[in-house]
Write an enzyme that holds these catalytic residues in place. Structure first.
Site, PDB file in Angstrom:
ATOM      1  N   SER A 140       0.847  -1.198   0.000  1.00  0.00           N
ATOM      2  CA  SER A 140       0.000   0.000   0.000  1.00  0.00           C
ATOM      3  C   SER A 140       0.877   1.239   0.000  1.00  0.00           C
ATOM      4  CB  SER A 140      -0.876   0.014   1.254  1.00  0.00           C
ATOM      5  OG  SER A 140      -1.502   1.273   1.393  1.00  0.00           O
ATOM      6  N   TYR A 155      -1.037  -0.759  10.305  1.00  0.00           N
ATOM      7  CA  TYR A 155      -1.292  -1.148   8.906  1.00  0.00           C
ATOM      8  C   TYR A 155      -0.101  -0.735   8.031  1.00  0.00           C
ATOM      9  CZ  TYR A 155      -3.732  -1.205   4.331  1.00  0.00           C
ATOM     10  OH  TYR A 155      -4.104  -1.436   3.020  1.00  0.00           O
TER      11      TYR A 155
HETATM   12  P1  NAD Z   1     -12.023  -5.579   0.500  1.00  0.00           P
HETATM   13  O1  NAD Z   1     -12.403  -5.466   1.923  1.00  0.00           O
HETATM   14  O2  NAD Z   1     -13.033  -5.388  -0.571  1.00  0.00           O
HETATM   15  O3  NAD Z   1     -11.321  -6.986   0.231  1.00  0.00           O
HETATM   16  C1  NAD Z   1     -10.596  -7.689   1.206  1.00  0.00           C
HETATM   17  C2  NAD Z   1     -10.940  -9.155   1.081  1.00  0.00           C
HETATM   18  O4  NAD Z   1     -10.078  -9.890   1.961  1.00  0.00           O
HETATM   19  C3  NAD Z   1     -12.381  -9.479   1.497  1.00  0.00           C
HETATM   20  O5  NAD Z   1     -12.979 -10.315   0.519  1.00  0.00           O
HETATM   21  C4  NAD Z   1     -12.209 -10.199   2.832  1.00  0.00           C
HETATM   22  O6  NAD Z   1     -13.234 -11.155   3.095  1.00  0.00           O
HETATM   23  C5  NAD Z   1     -10.854 -10.853   2.636  1.00  0.00           C
HETATM   24  N1  NAD Z   1     -10.184 -11.217   3.890  1.00  0.00           N
HETATM   25  C6  NAD Z   1     -10.122 -10.488   5.035  1.00  0.00           C
HETATM   26  N2  NAD Z   1      -9.424 -11.170   5.961  1.00  0.00           N
HETATM   27  C7  NAD Z   1      -9.028 -12.336   5.384  1.00  0.00           C
HETATM   28  C8  NAD Z   1      -8.296 -13.455   5.835  1.00  0.00           C
HETATM   29  N3  NAD Z   1      -7.816 -13.516   7.094  1.00  0.00           N
HETATM   30  N4  NAD Z   1      -8.070 -14.487   4.977  1.00  0.00           N
HETATM   31  C9  NAD Z   1      -8.573 -14.444   3.716  1.00  0.00           C
HETATM   32  N5  NAD Z   1      -9.281 -13.419   3.243  1.00  0.00           N
HETATM   33  C10 NAD Z   1      -9.505 -12.371   4.063  1.00  0.00           C
HETATM   34  O7  NAD Z   1     -10.846  -4.537   0.321  1.00  0.00           O
HETATM   35  P2  NAD Z   1      -9.848  -4.173  -0.874  1.00  0.00           P
HETATM   36  O8  NAD Z   1      -9.721  -2.704  -0.850  1.00  0.00           O
HETATM   37  O9  NAD Z   1     -10.202  -4.868  -2.137  1.00  0.00           O
HETATM   38  O10 NAD Z   1      -8.491  -4.778  -0.296  1.00  0.00           O
HETATM   39  C11 NAD Z   1      -7.688  -5.722  -0.958  1.00  0.00           C
HETATM   40  C12 NAD Z   1      -6.242  -5.495  -0.548  1.00  0.00           C
HETATM   41  O11 NAD Z   1      -5.818  -4.227  -1.043  1.00  0.00           O
HETATM   42  C13 NAD Z   1      -6.007  -5.457   0.960  1.00  0.00           C
HETATM   43  O12 NAD Z   1      -4.791  -6.128   1.251  1.00  0.00           O
HETATM   44  C14 NAD Z   1      -5.865  -3.968   1.247  1.00  0.00           C
HETATM   45  O13 NAD Z   1      -5.114  -3.732   2.411  1.00  0.00           O
HETATM   46  C15 NAD Z   1      -5.149  -3.526  -0.002  1.00  0.00           C
HETATM   47  N6  NAD Z   1      -5.215  -2.098  -0.308  1.00  0.00           N
HETATM   48  C16 NAD Z   1      -6.404  -1.478  -0.476  1.00  0.00           C
HETATM   49  C17 NAD Z   1      -6.431  -0.118  -0.766  1.00  0.00           C
HETATM   50  C18 NAD Z   1      -7.727   0.625  -0.956  1.00  0.00           C
HETATM   51  O14 NAD Z   1      -7.700   1.874  -0.956  1.00  0.00           O
HETATM   52  N7  NAD Z   1      -8.844  -0.035  -1.113  1.00  0.00           N
HETATM   53  C19 NAD Z   1      -5.227   0.584  -0.911  1.00  0.00           C
HETATM   54  C20 NAD Z   1      -4.030  -0.081  -0.759  1.00  0.00           C
HETATM   55  C21 NAD Z   1      -4.019  -1.431  -0.457  1.00  0.00           C
END
Ligand code: NAD
Length: 250
Positions: A140, A155
């Site tokens: 991230s 985080y």
């Molecule tokens: P999201 O909440 O839509 O997706 C996260 C998914 O991970 C969900 O389907 C959830 O059920 C699953 N999950 C949670 N804990 C878990 C576990 N212990 N084992 C297996 N699955 C698990 O969010 P997103 O934004 O699509 O996030 C995806 C990734 O991107 C994450 O790692 C997040 O930190 C990272 N990220 C997101 C952003 C943003 O702005 N959305 C920015 C940078 C990084």
């Protein structure tokens, strides 16, 4: 078709508006057979069924080593081999340093960082035996600039840990023909931030983004596709920013 005949496992790919889900759709469009691994097993199965009958949806808690091992066994049993692993699963928590208790620190590290280790450990032996594989891990902008918008310091630390872990794995497994890279997105509109962004906050954030908009899940999926495909055959240990210019390195 960049992934014709390839197999891929993507963690955290069940949530409807998520980056993992968008990645699974794009990979399937490009000919891959996809295993969706998510802590929400029912949603994982439904998401896989939506992609088509050749895809797989499994319950997997990436923070639990036994769960990762079992999921890998089932994926390899169904697909025979795994070419691509996308370590995408993650959670966040919007708190400040003095508010972080030990349980919160542990859970954020366990899912975001230890989960990358455990799921990689589950698939690496089979990739090494075939002397090929592509792994891409979710970091991230929060790791790079010391805090994003929603993630707390734990985080940022966890996502910075992913960068170090992925680079070390890239070094260790390069001689085995396995590439390991990272993606570092800025603010992407998914359920992780849903309902937490006021119009004023959004406008303020967008002012700091040269491309003038927040990210979409598909923006990140495209980079995962690049890192999973042979287009990136000579790329390992890299971190690709997907942030609209929110952070431009010197
Ligand atoms: P999201 O909440 O839509 O997706 C996260 C998914 O991970 C969900 O389907 C959830 O059920 C699953 N999950 C949670 N804990 C878990 C576990 N212990 N084992 C297996 N699955 C698990 O969010 P997103 O934004 O699509 O996030 C995806 C990734 O991107 C994450 O790692 C997040 O930190 C990272 N990220 C997101 C952003 C943003 O702005 N959305 C920015 C940078 C990084």
């Amino acid at each position: 078709m960049l992934l014709a005949g390839k197999t891929a496992a993507i963690s955290g790919a069940a949530s409807a508006r998520g980056i993992g889900r968008a990645t699974s759709l794009l990979f399937a469009e490009h000919g891959a057979r996809v295993a969706i691994l998510d802590i929400d097993g029912a949603a994982a199965q439904a998401a896989a069924a939506e992609l088509g009958p050749q895809h797989l949806g499994l319950c997997c808690d990436v923070a639990d080593k036994a769960s990762c091992t079992q999921a890998a066994e089932r994926v390899l049993g169904a697909f025979g081999v795994l070419d691509i692993l996308i370590n995408n699963a993650g959670i966040t928590q919007p708190v400040k340093t003095l508010e972080i208790d030990e349980a919160s620190w542990d859970r954020i590290q366990d899912v975001n960082t230890k989960g990358v280790l455990f799921l990689s450990q589950a698939f690496l032996p089979s990739m090494r035996a075939r002397r090929q594989g592509a792994i891409a891990c979710m970091s991230s902008v929060s790791a790079q600039r010391g805090g994003g918008i929603f993630g707390g310091p734990h985080y940022s630390a966890a996502k910075a840990g992913v960068l170090g872990l992925a680079k070390a794995m890239a070094r260790e497994f390069g001689p085995d023909g396995i590439r390991v890279n990272c993606v570092a997105p800025g603010l992407v509109q998914t359920d992780i931030t849903a309902g937490k962004l006021s119009d004023a906050m959004r406008a303020e954030i967008v002012r700091g983004i040269p491309l003038g908009r927040l990210g979409e899940a598909r923006d990140v999926a495209g980079i995962f596709l690049f890192l999973a495909s042979d287009l990136s055959a000579y790329v390992t240990g890299a971190v690709i920013d997907v942030n609209g210019g929110m952070l431009i390195h010197g």
